[in-house]
Design an enzyme around this catalytic site. Sequence first.
Site, PDB file in Angstrom:
ATOM      1  N   LEU A 110      -9.949   4.092   7.160  1.00 47.99           N
ATOM      2  CA  LEU A 110     -10.278   3.225   8.294  1.00 47.99           C
ATOM      3  C   LEU A 110      -9.413   1.967   8.257  1.00 47.99           C
ATOM      4  O   LEU A 110      -8.794   1.578   9.248  1.00 47.99           O
ATOM      5  CB  LEU A 110     -11.778   2.851   8.218  1.00 47.99           C
ATOM      6  CG  LEU A 110     -12.317   1.880   9.265  1.00 47.99           C
ATOM      7  CD1 LEU A 110     -12.263   2.513  10.656  1.00 47.99           C
ATOM      8  CD2 LEU A 110     -13.774   1.490   8.946  1.00 47.99           C
ATOM      9  N   PHE A 127      -5.507   0.673   1.204  1.00 48.80           N
ATOM     10  CA  PHE A 127      -6.648   0.645   0.270  1.00 48.80           C
ATOM     11  C   PHE A 127      -7.482   1.930   0.357  1.00 48.80           C
ATOM     12  O   PHE A 127      -8.719   1.869   0.340  1.00 48.80           O
ATOM     13  CB  PHE A 127      -7.569  -0.562   0.535  1.00 48.80           C
ATOM     14  CG  PHE A 127      -6.893  -1.899   0.586  1.00 48.80           C
ATOM     15  CD1 PHE A 127      -5.751  -2.154  -0.163  1.00 48.80           C
ATOM     16  CD2 PHE A 127      -7.403  -2.928   1.365  1.00 48.80           C
ATOM     17  CE1 PHE A 127      -5.132  -3.399  -0.133  1.00 48.80           C
ATOM     18  CE2 PHE A 127      -6.801  -4.174   1.409  1.00 48.80           C
ATOM     19  CZ  PHE A 127      -5.654  -4.413   0.661  1.00 48.80           C
ATOM     20  N   ILE A 128      -6.841   3.060   0.452  1.00 50.07           N
ATOM     21  CA  ILE A 128      -7.609   4.292   0.653  1.00 50.07           C
ATOM     22  C   ILE A 128      -7.965   4.922  -0.706  1.00 50.07           C
ATOM     23  O   ILE A 128      -7.103   5.437  -1.428  1.00 50.07           O
ATOM     24  CB  ILE A 128      -6.851   5.288   1.569  1.00 50.07           C
ATOM     25  CG1 ILE A 128      -6.414   4.571   2.860  1.00 50.07           C
ATOM     26  CG2 ILE A 128      -7.729   6.494   1.869  1.00 50.07           C
ATOM     27  CD1 ILE A 128      -7.524   3.851   3.629  1.00 50.07           C
ATOM     28  N   ARG A 133     -22.935   3.122   2.638  1.00 50.47           N
ATOM     29  CA  ARG A 133     -23.156   1.848   1.923  1.00 50.47           C
ATOM     30  C   ARG A 133     -24.240   1.972   0.849  1.00 50.47           C
ATOM     31  O   ARG A 133     -24.081   1.373  -0.237  1.00 50.47           O
ATOM     32  CB  ARG A 133     -23.460   0.728   2.934  1.00 50.47           C
ATOM     33  CG  ARG A 133     -22.181   0.269   3.632  1.00 50.47           C
ATOM     34  CD  ARG A 133     -22.382  -0.722   4.754  1.00 50.47           C
ATOM     35  NE  ARG A 133     -21.076  -1.067   5.340  1.00 50.47           N
ATOM     36  CZ  ARG A 133     -20.902  -1.510   6.580  1.00 50.47           C
ATOM     37  NH1 ARG A 133     -21.932  -1.684   7.387  1.00 50.47           N
ATOM     38  NH2 ARG A 133     -19.692  -1.799   7.021  1.00 50.47           N
ATOM     39  N   GLN A 150     -21.783 -13.537 -20.526  1.00 49.10           N
ATOM     40  CA  GLN A 150     -22.201 -14.824 -21.104  1.00 49.10           C
ATOM     41  C   GLN A 150     -23.094 -14.608 -22.332  1.00 49.10           C
ATOM     42  O   GLN A 150     -22.938 -15.287 -23.350  1.00 49.10           O
ATOM     43  CB  GLN A 150     -22.951 -15.640 -20.029  1.00 49.10           C
ATOM     44  CG  GLN A 150     -23.193 -17.082 -20.403  1.00 49.10           C
ATOM     45  CD  GLN A 150     -21.896 -17.887 -20.486  1.00 49.10           C
ATOM     46  OE1 GLN A 150     -20.915 -17.538 -19.840  1.00 49.10           O
ATOM     47  NE2 GLN A 150     -21.896 -18.919 -21.302  1.00 49.10           N
ATOM     48  N   GLU A 168     -16.331  -1.118   1.585  1.00 51.04           N
ATOM     49  CA  GLU A 168     -17.345  -0.612   2.527  1.00 51.04           C
ATOM     50  C   GLU A 168     -18.044  -1.759   3.267  1.00 51.04           C
ATOM     51  O   GLU A 168     -19.243  -1.718   3.522  1.00 51.04           O
ATOM     52  CB  GLU A 168     -18.316   0.342   1.848  1.00 51.04           C
ATOM     53  CG  GLU A 168     -17.567   1.570   1.336  1.00 51.04           C
ATOM     54  CD  GLU A 168     -18.354   2.843   1.310  1.00 51.04           C
ATOM     55  OE1 GLU A 168     -19.436   2.896   1.904  1.00 51.04           O
ATOM     56  OE2 GLU A 168     -17.863   3.793   0.682  1.00 51.04           O
TER      57      GLU A 168
END
Length: 384
Positions: free
Chosen positions: A128, A159-160, A246, A340, A367
Amino acid sequence: MLAPERSPEMLEAEQMILDTVRQLVHEKVAPRAAEIDETGEYPRDLCELFAKNDLLGIPFPEEYGGLGSFVTYVKVVEEVAKACATSSLIIAVQELGALPIMIAGNEAQKQKYLPKLATGDLMTSYALTEPTSGSDAANMRTTAVREGGEYVLNGTKVFITNVAVADLCIVFAVTDKDLGPKGTSAFICHTDDPGFTLGKVEHKMGIRGSPTNEVVLNNCRIPADRLLGREGEGFRIAMATLDKSRPGIAAQALGIAQGALEFAATYLKERVAFGKPLSKQQGLQWMIADMDLETQAARLLLYEAARKCDLGADDVTYWGALCKLKCGDVAMKVTTDAVQLLGGYGYMTEYPVERMMRDAKITQIYEGTQQIQRIVIARRLLGK
Ligand code: CAA
């Protein structure tokens, strides 16, 4: 109402899958995680292992070789991500690239692709994003022009994830530039189609065993029957896909958080300072309690979002955004706190928490960034 409306048989099937996954993660995935991160090599063997154990198509409808359960799917991604975020992405991206076919494919397309995606005989990806349209996804420039029985695609996607190891790539392109989002269409490309080439390989902070590439479409010709849905439905398909994918990224984030939390808790019990284990220090107890609280709260949101996907609820857009936002932020906070808690050791690659912290960051970005999730959530309350 949080309880999933599922039959005893489904619950039993889920338990069996999760038992298997835990064992596989313990024996095969966890021992490889540090090396995968260090070498940045895609773990093809683990992809094959997931395929052999039927983990690639869990949310697919049963008639196409899946289990039909998003709830089980997110739990599987979470289990794998506890040990290795890169490996969990193999399962999540297979779903991301299959969803457009599930959502908009005709029967012939579903029959042709989904069973093979469920078994891992085919691997897929989702294109996309473009150099100038990340968050503003509707602003894409890639074009698809109909020529007789073919479409000709031109443009660049960036960025696929996992396209370099995929057989398919769902590509979104403009078929009518005057119609905005309604002039966008979705196509099933094969990665060996003429004119489909891989560009630049990205070098990343985290999820380093998952290849990320540019895709260059240079007069890429595909048969017209690879159009998904109708011309102009591409943006809706892209968004409806993200609604259900998502939660997969949220599950990855949650698994990373849980893995870091468990590692830090064990460390606190073992490490002695000021004459007693660190676990006896109240300040650190409060810190780990907060890490657990946030992780559990994120989990409830995620499972509810996955349940909504299973029900086909009409508010999956909202729930997908809620769970991605919460789980991503929790993953970042919990992994940072885990580093930490381990002090200097936490910063060293000898221990897994610095890898987990690096892996967590992308869950706040891909995403849909956390800012985009907030826009989606606010729109439900306030309108556009
Ligand atoms: N389902 C169905 N249709 C939808 C929809 C949804 N969830 N969301 C929007 N639409 C429809 C709208 O109804 C609208 O159509 P109408 O005009 O007929 O109503 C049309 O699509 C345009 O919608 P918007 O006006 O809301 O579009 P927008 O330009 O304002 O953008 C956005 C909305 C939510 C910001 C969207 O652009 C977005 O989600 N951006 C983020 C993109 C993203 O997540 N990219 C991730 C790339 S994949 C990835 O990262 C994978 C990986 O590496 C693993």
